[in-house]
Design a protein around this motif. Structure first.
Motif, PDB file in Angstrom:
ATOM      1  N   VAL A 417       1.091  -1.519   0.568  1.00 60.23           N
ATOM      2  CA  VAL A 417       0.277  -0.355  -0.151  1.00 60.23           C
ATOM      3  C   VAL A 417       0.361   1.128  -0.223  1.00 60.23           C
ATOM      4  N   VAL A 418       2.541   1.399   0.826  1.00 62.00           N
ATOM      5  CA  VAL A 418       2.642   2.554   1.070  1.00 62.00           C
ATOM      6  C   VAL A 418       3.463   3.037  -0.156  1.00 62.00           C
ATOM      7  N   LYS A 419       3.328   1.453  -1.066  1.00 61.76           N
ATOM      8  CA  LYS A 419       4.355   1.878  -2.259  1.00 61.76           C
ATOM      9  C   LYS A 419       3.825   2.398  -3.297  1.00 61.76           C
ATOM     10  N   GLU A 420       2.302   1.645  -3.407  1.00 61.68           N
ATOM     11  CA  GLU A 420       1.467   2.194  -4.636  1.00 61.68           C
ATOM     12  C   GLU A 420       0.667   3.989  -3.984  1.00 61.68           C
ATOM     13  N   CYS A 421       0.521   3.847  -2.816  1.00 60.66           N
ATOM     14  CA  CYS A 421       0.450   5.678  -2.629  1.00 60.66           C
ATOM     15  C   CYS A 421       1.430   6.144  -1.934  1.00 60.66           C
ATOM     16  N   TRP A 422       2.257   6.056  -1.557  1.00 52.67           N
ATOM     17  CA  TRP A 422       3.285   6.500  -1.467  1.00 52.67           C
ATOM     18  C   TRP A 422       4.927   6.174  -1.520  1.00 52.67           C
ATOM     19  N   PRO A 423       5.571   6.189  -2.971  1.00 51.17           N
ATOM     20  CA  PRO A 423       6.779   5.844  -3.292  1.00 51.17           C
ATOM     21  C   PRO A 423       7.622   6.771  -3.133  1.00 51.17           C
ATOM     22  N   GLN A 424       9.032   6.092  -2.847  1.00 53.50           N
ATOM     23  CA  GLN A 424       9.460   6.575  -2.571  1.00 53.50           C
ATOM     24  C   GLN A 424      10.810   8.238  -3.647  1.00 53.50           C
ATOM     25  N   VAL A 425      11.347   8.986  -3.272  1.00 48.14           N
ATOM     26  CA  VAL A 425      11.842  10.229  -3.992  1.00 48.14           C
ATOM     27  C   VAL A 425      12.937  10.414  -3.989  1.00 48.14           C
ATOM     28  N   ASP A 426      13.891  10.399  -4.906  1.00 53.02           N
ATOM     29  CA  ASP A 426      15.160  10.805  -4.980  1.00 53.02           C
ATOM     30  C   ASP A 426      14.580  12.166  -5.186  1.00 53.02           C
ATOM     31  N   PRO A 427      15.529  13.250  -4.285  1.00 55.70           N
ATOM     32  CA  PRO A 427      15.618  14.597  -5.239  1.00 55.70           C
ATOM     33  C   PRO A 427      16.421  15.415  -6.361  1.00 55.70           C
ATOM     34  N   ALA A 428      17.144  14.073  -6.235  1.00 54.73           N
ATOM     35  CA  ALA A 428      17.937  14.445  -7.626  1.00 54.73           C
ATOM     36  C   ALA A 428      17.588  13.593  -8.366  1.00 54.73           C
ATOM     37  N   LYS A 429      16.953  12.417  -8.526  1.00 51.97           N
ATOM     38  CA  LYS A 429      16.203  12.013  -9.788  1.00 51.97           C
ATOM     39  C   LYS A 429      15.292  13.171 -10.189  1.00 51.97           C
ATOM     40  N   LEU A 430      14.387  13.906  -9.365  1.00 52.52           N
ATOM     41  CA  LEU A 430      13.003  14.073  -9.604  1.00 52.52           C
ATOM     42  C   LEU A 430      13.421  15.754  -9.740  1.00 52.52           C
ATOM     43  N   VAL A 431      14.736  16.171  -9.534  1.00 54.09           N
ATOM     44  CA  VAL A 431      15.000  17.329 -10.384  1.00 54.09           C
ATOM     45  C   VAL A 431      15.261  17.376 -11.886  1.00 54.09           C
ATOM     46  N   LEU A 432      16.093  15.679 -12.125  1.00 50.04           N
ATOM     47  CA  LEU A 432      16.383  15.652 -12.997  1.00 50.04           C
ATOM     48  C   LEU A 432      15.288  15.324 -13.650  1.00 50.04           C
ATOM     49  N   ARG A 433      14.391  14.912 -14.058  1.00 46.85           N
ATOM     50  CA  ARG A 433      13.273  14.637 -14.698  1.00 46.85           C
ATOM     51  C   ARG A 433      12.487  16.222 -14.850  1.00 46.85           C
ATOM     52  N   LEU A 434      12.651  17.203 -13.405  1.00 47.56           N
ATOM     53  CA  LEU A 434      11.505  18.003 -13.730  1.00 47.56           C
ATOM     54  C   LEU A 434      12.639  18.859 -14.737  1.00 47.56           C
ATOM     55  N   LEU A 435      13.643  18.989 -15.360  1.00 49.95           N
ATOM     56  CA  LEU A 435      14.428  20.137 -15.970  1.00 49.95           C
ATOM     57  C   LEU A 435      15.057  18.642 -17.698  1.00 49.95           C
ATOM     58  N   SER A 436      14.239  18.010 -16.853  1.00 48.45           N
ATOM     59  CA  SER A 436      14.446  17.100 -18.803  1.00 48.45           C
ATOM     60  C   SER A 436      12.916  17.023 -19.296  1.00 48.45           C
ATOM     61  N   ASP A 437      12.390  16.517 -18.735  1.00 48.19           N
ATOM     62  CA  ASP A 437      10.855  16.623 -19.023  1.00 48.19           C
ATOM     63  C   ASP A 437      10.086  17.714 -19.186  1.00 48.19           C
ATOM     64  N   ALA A 438       9.756  17.745 -20.552  1.00 50.93           N
ATOM     65  CA  ALA A 438       8.893  19.075 -20.723  1.00 50.93           C
ATOM     66  C   ALA A 438       7.580  18.979 -20.708  1.00 50.93           C
ATOM     67  N   ASP A 439       6.485  18.108 -20.761  1.00 56.36           N
ATOM     68  CA  ASP A 439       4.909  17.550 -19.836  1.00 56.36           C
ATOM     69  C   ASP A 439       5.496  17.982 -18.752  1.00 56.36           C
ATOM     70  N   PHE A 440       6.391  16.862 -17.793  1.00 53.21           N
ATOM     71  CA  PHE A 440       6.075  16.776 -16.246  1.00 53.21           C
ATOM     72  C   PHE A 440       6.337  17.970 -15.550  1.00 53.21           C
ATOM     73  N   LEU A 441       7.181  19.430 -16.335  1.00 52.24           N
ATOM     74  CA  LEU A 441       7.936  20.477 -16.157  1.00 52.24           C
ATOM     75  C   LEU A 441       6.487  21.255 -16.151  1.00 52.24           C
ATOM     76  N   ALA A 442       5.802  21.095 -17.015  1.00 54.46           N
ATOM     77  CA  ALA A 442       4.611  21.858 -17.914  1.00 54.46           C
ATOM     78  C   ALA A 442       3.140  22.006 -16.126  1.00 54.46           C
ATOM     79  N   GLU A 443       3.311  20.405 -16.453  1.00 53.29           N
ATOM     80  CA  GLU A 443       2.357  20.356 -15.353  1.00 53.29           C
ATOM     81  C   GLU A 443       2.620  20.319 -13.516  1.00 53.29           C
ATOM     82  N   GLN A 444       3.775  20.816 -13.923  1.00 49.76           N
ATOM     83  CA  GLN A 444       4.373  20.700 -11.980  1.00 49.76           C
ATOM     84  C   GLN A 444       4.508  22.883 -11.774  1.00 49.76           C
ATOM     85  N   ALA A 445       4.218  23.357 -13.108  1.00 45.12           N
ATOM     86  CA  ALA A 445       4.475  24.907 -13.189  1.00 45.12           C
ATOM     87  C   ALA A 445       3.395  25.139 -13.868  1.00 45.12           C
ATOM     88  N   GLU A 446       2.221  25.004 -13.995  1.00 43.71           N
ATOM     89  CA  GLU A 446       1.372  24.631 -14.411  1.00 43.71           C
ATOM     90  C   GLU A 446       0.783  26.712 -13.489  1.00 43.71           C
TER      91      GLU A 446
END
Length: 723
Positions: A417-446
């Motif tokens: 349940v924890v893995k499904e609902c509240w997955p672990q987050v790696d801060p560096a990988k998250l920022v990497l995705r934010l600055l690399s994935d235009a769709d993901f950035l658009a969703e979070q920065a809307e």
């Protein structure tokens, strides 16, 4: 130069000594009468200066005895285990280091005689020598009082108008570690007019060679108020060039460590500077004051969770440093939270316990609505689910305890349940995705960043992994912010942030996390802000730092200059209307107007003229700084070498092999030199993204001089300086 006071002259002549005239800086020295005509020397009567020298020798002997006593401590049988022994040994070693007698540093620099303690012979029973550290004799009686002690405060604040009970304040003059002169002020004597201190002027104007030195003997009343401000609040100091804001911040650290040593020993202190060259320049100040354990770092080192190998353009760096990025990151960190679609079934022995999906959803939504770190909420989720199972067990007549709840929280079903609902987050990988994935950035920065701003911060070539990414300094700050959203950053007891005007809002947040439960001393000058995101107001900076609530911080302004000569600061201040019209112009208390020379040469002769200006400056005593636009540094280095002039790089001023330092304009902030040669001001301005930033960079370069400034240029001077 200020005249020697009447009381000083009386002390000199009354002791059977004569002022030997003045040194070049105008300070009276006390000398014995000249030899007699038969070649012998008249034996002078014993003088007050002799008594003071005796007290200095006795104090040094007492300090050596204090150190010997510590070195002789036997701790072999006083600890329960080796860990305690190591800790105690470390503390003793630190104590031994703090008791070092620095031969070239005056052990005391002042004396206070209190009015109520003067007897009929004028002798004082309450006489205190003020110095860098406490020294006591074998009986425990003080011989030197630490400058931070409450009894020392009148040395800095007493005046003819408000003597604070002090009848006499005596200042001492030194050459190296040798006591050579003294100067008295009778604060309660109405017959003596208030005059300036020649020894104080001499100390202020003493040539600067090597690293920055302390100002403990010359702290002024307005500076002392800041130094002794309480630990509970944050102090922000707006200081014009040469007002001593850096020194004030460092002495404030020393004062707080003296006053709240146990508390700060547990929570820690940190000094943050703009670059390593600056930190090397100031690193000897606190040890000279007896404080050996204060850590120093740059902002980049503070957030070094990823390896920085890249750089941003000005616009991308400005957007990444904008406080709005904090909300974008918060959304991104929480973007992986999902509502459960299935109930959870927990098996315990022969029984099964079911928690329906809607109840699980309530648990997840409640945790998501709370202001918890992502990681803390993730750790709480299995316990909340397990608690729901325990409620059902109790309703069924069982009596489970905490051990059962912990066991349920560790079952595969709850973990799923924890893995499904509240997955672990790696801060560096998250920022990497934010600055690399235009769709993901658009969703979070809307609704936060415009499409153009989003495009400006996206990487053109997305890296394959965190290790291969060419992180920029601004990216590293984003990773640090994301890390704090996942796991709380540890807080220190006190942080000193120097040259704060150049920090972005996100960098302020990074520093603020390091003192979220402590306090801070913020030092800077709005007029010296040279980054695209430079601070426009201290109120906004304190808000980003997390210290903007009413009554939590005070803003002080220092406008009385001690370092920059009058003519030089007046010339540099011509730029203020263009770079910071809201600030007051600094005034110099220096008696010396300083030298100011401005010369224009043909373009082909510029390098040769700069080398000649450096050669001329080297004829004077003290340090020489050649400041130039970064792009001009290689050419000037070659010209100096061809001219046979050896030079240092910023931060290497501890070397005595050369007195000339070649300083890129981008590294000049916070440094000081007796004489400055400024190469091509127009190049300094044009080397920045815009004219206002360039003029601010030029303002910094112009205000590094302690005694003299020579401006050498081929191109026309920037507008405000052209007249």
């Amino acid at each position: 130069m200020l005249p020697c006071s009447a009381s000083t002259r009386a002390a000199v002549t009354g002791a059977g000594l004569e002022p030997s005239g003045r040194q070049p800086d105008g300070v009276p020295f006390l000398t014995h009468p000249p030899p007699t005509s038969d070649g012998g020397s008249a034996v002078p009567a014993r003088t007050p200066l002799d008594d003071e020298r005796d007290h200095l020798a006795a104090s040094r002997a007492a300090l050596r005895a204090m150190r010997s006593d510590v070195e002789a401590l036997d701790i072999s049988d006083v600890t329960a285990n080796w860990v305690n022994a190591e800790v105690l040994a470390s503390e003793i070693a630190a104590r031994i280091r703090s008791l070092a007698d620095l031969a070239g540093t005056p052990l005391f620099f002042g004396r206070l005689d209190y009015e109520e303690s003067l007897d009929e012979d004028g002798e004082s029973g309450h006489r205190f020598y003020i110095g860098r550290r406490h020294v006591h004799d074998a009986s425990g009686d003080p011989m030197v009082i630490d400058w931070r002690a409450p009894v020392s405060q009148p040395f800095y604040r007493a005046s003819k108008r408000d003597p604070l009970g002090v009848a006499l304040r005596r200042r001492f003059g030194y050459e190296g570690g040798d006591l050579t002169a003294y100067e008295d002020e009778h604060l309660t004597d109405p017959a003596e007019a208030a005059t300036g201190s020649a020894l104080l002027q001499r100390e202020i104007e003493r040539p600067r060679v090597g690293p920055m030195r302390d100002i403990v003997a010359t702290i002024q009343p307005e500076q002392d108020e800041i130094v002794r401000a309480g630990l509970g609040g944050t102090v922000c100091v707006q200081g014009a060039p040469g007002t001593g804001k850096t020194a004030v911040g460092l002495h404030r650290v020393a004062y707080l460590l003296y006053t709240h040593r146990e508390r700060l020993a547990r929570s820690g202190t940190l000094v943050i500077g703009p670059n390593r060259s600056f930190l090397r320049y100031i690193e000897q100040v606190l040890p000279a004051l007896g404080e050996m354990e204060v850590k120093q770092a740059t902002v980049d080192e503070l957030v070094a969770r990823v390896e920085v190998r890249g750089a941003d353009g000005a616009e991308a760096a400005r957007i990444k440093g904008d406080a709005r990025m904090a909300e974008v990151l918060r959304r991104a960190v929480r973007s992986g939270v999902r509502m459960p679609s299935e109930p959870v079934m927990v098996v315990r022995g022969s029984r099964r316990w079911r928690v329906p999906a809607h109840e699980l959803e309530e648990i997840v939504r409640e945790l998501a609505s709370r202001d918890l770190r992502y990681g803390s909420a993730r750790e709480a989720l299995p316990q909340r689910v397990a608690h729901a199972v325990l409620v059902r067990m109790e309703q069924a007549g069982e009596a489970p305890d905490d051990r059962v709840q912990n066991a349920v929280a560790r079952t595969p079903a709850v973990k799923a349940v924890v893995k499904e609902c509240w997955p672990q987050v790696d801060p560096a990988k998250l920022v990497l995705r934010l600055l690399s994935d235009a769709d993901f950035l658009a969703e979070q920065a809307e609704g936060i960043l415009t499409p153009d701003e989003q495009k400006a911060i996206l990487w053109e070539r997305p890296p394959r992994s965190v290790k291969s990414a060419r992180w920029s300094p601004a990216d590293a700050v984003l990773v640090d912010e994301a890390h704090d959203l996942v796991e709380r950053t540890g807080s220190l007891g006190h942080v000193v942030l120097d040259e704060a005007q150049d920090l972005s809002p996100m960098q302020y947040r990074a520093v603020g996390r390091r003192c979220s439960t402590g306090s801070a001393t913020i030092l800077g000058d709005i007029a010296q802000g040279t980054t695209p995101w430079a601070t426009e107001s201290w109120a906004a900076a304190l808000a980003h730092l997390g210290k903007g609530r009413a009554g939590e911080a005070v803003i002080e302004e220092l406008t009385q200059g001690f370092r920059v000569p009058r003519d030089v600061i007046a010339y540099a201040s011509r730029l203020l209307p263009a770079i910071a019209p809201e600030l007051n112009e600094a005034t110099s208390i220096r008696e010396s107007a300083g030298s100011l020379a401005i010369g224009r040469v043909a373009r082909d002769d510029l390098d040769e003229a700069v080398v000649l200006a450096c050669r001329t400056a080297l004829e004077n005593e003290g340090s020489i700084g050649l400041i130039a636009a970064d792009a001009r540094v290689p050419a000037l280095a070659a010209a100096l070498a061809a001219g046979g002039l050896s030079h240092l790089a910023p931060g290497d001023e501890t070397s005595r092999e050369a007195r000339l330092t070649l300083v890129p304009a981008s590294l000049a902030k916070g440094l000081e030199y007796d004489h400055v040669v400024l190469d091509e001001p127009a190049a300094v301005v044009s080397g920045e993204p815009d004219e206002r930033t360039g003029l601010r960079r030029l303002y910094v370069a112009l205000t590094r001089a302690v005694s003299g400034l020579a401006v050498v240029h081929a191109a026309p001077l920037p507008g405000p300086l052209a007249d």
